[in-house]
Scaffold this motif. Structure first.
Motif, PDB file in Angstrom:
ATOM      1  N   SER A   1      15.378  -3.849  -4.161  1.00 19.65           N
ATOM      2  CA  SER A   1      14.881  -5.199  -3.833  1.00 19.65           C
ATOM      3  C   SER A   1      13.352  -5.239  -3.812  1.00 19.65           C
ATOM      4  O   SER A   1      12.748  -5.864  -2.938  1.00 19.65           O
ATOM      5  CB  SER A   1      15.473  -5.661  -2.509  1.00 19.65           C
TER       6      SER A   1
ATOM      7  N   PHE B   1      12.356   0.393  -5.539  1.00 13.76           N
ATOM      8  CA  PHE B   1      13.549   0.014  -4.790  1.00 13.76           C
ATOM      9  C   PHE B   1      14.291  -1.124  -5.470  1.00 13.76           C
ATOM     10  O   PHE B   1      13.700  -1.898  -6.229  1.00 13.76           O
ATOM     11  CB  PHE B   1      13.170  -0.408  -3.370  1.00 13.76           C
TER      12      PHE B   1
ATOM     13  N   ASN C   1      10.662  -4.617  -2.623  1.00 18.90           N
ATOM     14  CA  ASN C   1       9.922  -4.163  -1.440  1.00 18.90           C
ATOM     15  C   ASN C   1       8.415  -4.071  -1.618  1.00 18.90           C
ATOM     16  O   ASN C   1       7.792  -3.087  -1.235  1.00 18.90           O
ATOM     17  CB  ASN C   1      10.441  -2.798  -0.988  1.00 18.90           C
ATOM     18  N   LEU C   2       7.845  -5.142  -2.136  1.00 13.81           N
ATOM     19  CA  LEU C   2       6.379  -5.187  -2.175  1.00 13.81           C
ATOM     20  C   LEU C   2       5.890  -5.696  -0.813  1.00 13.81           C
ATOM     21  O   LEU C   2       6.660  -6.264  -0.044  1.00 13.81           O
ATOM     22  CB  LEU C   2       5.898  -6.127  -3.283  1.00 13.81           C
ATOM     23  N   ILE C   3       4.620  -5.471  -0.525  1.00 13.84           N
ATOM     24  CA  ILE C   3       4.062  -5.997   0.729  1.00 13.84           C
ATOM     25  C   ILE C   3       3.712  -7.459   0.484  1.00 13.84           C
ATOM     26  O   ILE C   3       2.846  -7.774  -0.328  1.00 13.84           O
ATOM     27  CB  ILE C   3       2.812  -5.211   1.157  1.00 13.84           C
TER      28      ILE C   3
ATOM     29  N   PHE D   1       8.242   5.595  -5.620  1.00 12.80           N
ATOM     30  CA  PHE D   1       9.531   4.953  -5.317  1.00 12.80           C
ATOM     31  C   PHE D   1       9.608   3.553  -5.915  1.00 12.80           C
ATOM     32  O   PHE D   1       8.650   2.778  -5.825  1.00 12.80           O
ATOM     33  CB  PHE D   1       9.725   4.817  -3.812  1.00 12.80           C
TER      34      PHE D   1
END
Lengths: 475, 228
Positions: free
Chosen positions: B93, B91, B95-97, B89
């Motif tokens: 935005s 995304f 969306n990394l940790i 996936f």
């Protein structure tokens, strides 16, 4: 990776995590230190009771304790003594004659128990001689003298054997100890005055000092004004073995201070050889034998063994003689538990609150993690680990702080001097040495982990309820 | 070889007042190695379609088969596992940790799949090199630009060698230079690794790069063009 991520997540919002950690630290510290102080006080109380007041085991006639009948003696004393000493676990034995009587001075009198002892034997069993106030005597060391008595500080005050006076010497000594001049000036009018009792002394001094001065210098002034006249005397009167009134004058051979005013009031120790002349009992007639054990842990065992050997006598251990001591030890265990449960419950709510915020804040991220394939078990584990880390950091910090502070105070002790009177009235020392067992630390650690786990469940369940596609849409 | 088959899929949202037919009878097939863009105005249903393909949302009717497995037949936990093994996936935005470094973000899925540490390190480095971030492996997302973050996200999506990568408007938050770099990287990885890329977009630059353009409007496919 989940452990690492969870650990890093704890430090994501540093301020919030630190606030939680510090509150846990303070909570745990408060709990442990409080318990340590209570524990120390109890341990000292039990220790004092065993060493200075009652010893471990008493052996006497079964009816003796009902009314302390002077005729209820221990038969075959020498044989009984040998048998006791041969019993494993027994350290030493001291035999005593117990008489109920009155102690009188010119101005006061008090009901007391007169205990006839052999000082050398008594020193093996009890440590009372070690509590002698310096300058008051030497616990019957002067062998040549007859009719010596060893009494408690409280009784000495009651009988006006210890008095309070302020004179030039006292004022000079106070000045040398840097008592402020204005306080000293207030005491000068008392110079040369003797007070009839401790209470009178206190009342008069209180009358001239301000509250603050009393708090700061009261103890010092009392300490200096205290005086004991060597070779003080008192009269002991009681009924002899023929039920005839008898008595004699005894000189004070020492005053003991055991921080237990009840016990200090009630006991007068005299040499058995002096007492037997007055009572008409034989020199080797005794009412009671007190036993010291090698190890207090073997109390029940040795009690049972001695009961078996002396079926016709009453064998009582300290737990039976003073059930309040045993009860107190049991009760505080329960109190510690309640104490810790309250603290841990507060801690749990703190963690739940923080972790709920964490889950709410990270909705999108948690949704993303589920989307890319982190299953519910792992999400649950991650949130749970974060809670455990959070509680453990605080818990460990709390324990380290407690350990350090207990370590610092364990040797020096904490002095509750301002409350000394209240403490001593209950039999507790006012100078408390906190102490705690390693097993208690381990228990607390386990409890903190359990608390961390339990309080992570609800927030972790919340995290599981997130729908990834929905969570991803949140901003 | 077909990696993905979409058979007459419908998605109806039943909100309290109105019924929304977000996806209305879509049928599509994707071959291995495709580089396809789903285009359409916002509200056309492309994100819904992508979510259903990714198993994040379930169709009201119709079937989505990945490697001949019907996603509708999987339970929620099996579906999460399926996504981990088969779908990458990316995304809009990123969306990394945030608490993990670029390297750790990329190897996250591999560690969930219990890859051997050595293999994991090798794959991570290879991918970060491919997206041009070999010198930023220890940077946290907050220290990276949007374009760099999205490149890490692409590396992450490819890490465990999925069957296909779904990218929902991957360039929406990027400037044109970053967009161009990202597209070049994605295209190269697509060619090298043979992994199918499907992205939703309304960015003309992305459309230009795509080798297949599927146009969606009002929940229906209105055109499906393949370029050569």
């Amino acid at each position: 990776m989940i452990w690492k991520t969870a650990w890093k997540n704890v430090w994501r919002n540093k301020v919030r995590s630190l606030v939680v950690i510090i509150s846990i630290t303070i909570g745990i510290f408060g709990g442990i230190f409080g318990v340590a102080v209570m524990n120390g006080a109890i341990a000292q109380r039990v220790d004092a009771a065993l060493n200075e007041e009652i010893s471990h085991i008493h052996i006497n006639d079964p009816a003796f304790r009902d009314n302390y009948d002077i005729q209820l003696l221990i038969h075959n004393h020498e044989q009984v003594l040998t048998t006791i000493l041969e019993t494993p676990g027994v350290n030493s034995v001291s035999s005593r004659t117990l008489i109920t009587g009155m102690a009188n001075t010119a101005t006061k009198s008090a009901g007391v128990q007169i205990i006839g002892i052999d000082p050398e034997k008594e020193k093996e069993v009890m440590r009372l001689n070690e509590t002698t106030i310096p300058g008051t005597g030497d616990f019957f060391e002067t062998a040549s003298r007859h009719n010596l008595a060893y009494i408690g500080e409280a009784l000495a005050k009651e009988l006006n054997i210890i008095r309070y006076r302020i004179d030039e010497a006292v004022l000079d000594s106070l000045a040398a100890q840097e008592l402020p001049v204005e306080v000293l000036d207030k005491l000068v009018p008392f110079s040369g005055k003797r007070f009839t009792s401790e209470k009178a002394f206190k009342n008069e001094v209180k009358g001239v000092l301000s509250m603050k001065e009393q708090r700061e210098y009261g103890a010092l002034i009392k300490e200096e004004a205290w005086s004991f006249r060597t070779r003080s005397k008192m009269t002991l009167t009681f009924l002899d073995s023929e039920q005839m009134q008898t008595g004699a004058v005894f000189r004070i051979a020492g005053i003991f201070d055991i921080k237990n005013s009840i016990f200090e009031m009630g006991q007068v120790l005299v040499k058995n050889e002096d007492l037997s002349i007055l009572t008409g009992l034989a020199a080797n007639d005794y009412h009671q034998m007190i036993v010291r054990l090698d190890d207090v842990e073997s109390t029940e065992e040795v009690t049972a063994a001695l009961s078996g050997k002396f079926p016709g006598m009453e064998v009582m251990n300290w737990k039976e003689i003073q059930p309040d001591l045993a009860m107190m030890t049991d009760m505080v265990q329960k109190m510690y538990a309640i104490f810790m449960v309250i603290i841990l419950a507060a801690l749990a709510f703190g963690i739940v609150n923080t972790m709920l915020m964490v889950v709410l804040e990270r909705t999108k991220e948690l949704g993303m993690l589920t989307a890319i394939g982190m299953n519910k078990k792992r999400v649950f584990r991650m949130i749970m680990l974060e809670s455990i880390f959070l509680s453990m950091v605080g818990g460990v910090a709390g324990m380290i702080v407690s350990k350090i502070l207990i370590g610092l105070t364990a040797t020096r002790g904490i002095n509750f001097a301002s409350y000394a009177e209240g403490f001593e009235a209950m039999g507790f020392a006012a100078h408390i040495y906190p102490s705690i067992s390693t097993s208690f630390f381990i228990t607390v650690t386990v409890l903190i982990i359990i608390t961390g786990v339990l309080s992570s469940i609800y927030p972790a369940l919340k995290a599981l309820k997130l729908d990834p596609s929905e969570a991803l849409r949140t901003e | 070889m077909k990696v993905l088959e979409i058979k007459n899929v419908h998605k109806i949202y039943n909100s309290s007042e109105v019924k929304v037919h977000a996806v209305n009878g879509v049928s599509l097939d994707f071959e291995k190695g495709e580089f396809a863009a789903i285009v359409g105005p916002s509200g056309s249903g492309k994100t819904t379609l992508l979510n259903m393909i990714g198993g994040l949302d379930t169709p009201t009717s119709g079937e989505i088969m990945v490697d001949h497995i019907n996603l509708a037949g999987l339970k929620s936990s099996a579906l999460i596992d399926f996504r981990m093994r088969n779908i990458g996936f990316v995304f809009q935005s990123y969306n990394l940790i945030p608490v993990l470094t670029a390297k750790e973000n990329v190897e996250f899925i591999m560690s969930l799949q219990k890859w051997d540490k050595k293999e994991r390190d090798q794959r991570t480095l290879e991918l970060l090199k491919a997206v041009g971030l070999e010198d930023r492996i220890n940077s946290r997302p907050s220290k990276l630009s949007g374009g760099q973050q999205q490149r890490v996200a692409v590396a992450r999506a490819l890490a465990s060698k999925p069957k296909f990568v779904l990218a929902d408007e991957p360039t929406a938050n990027l400037d044109s230079k970053s967009t161009e770099t990202l597209l070049d990287i994605m295209e190269e990885l697509n060619r090298e690794e043979g992994i199918t890329f499907i992205f939703s977009t309304h960015d003309a630059r992305v459309v230009k790069k795509a080798r297949r353009v599927i146009t969606v409007e009002d929940g229906q496919v209105i055109s499906d063009e393949r370029k050569n």
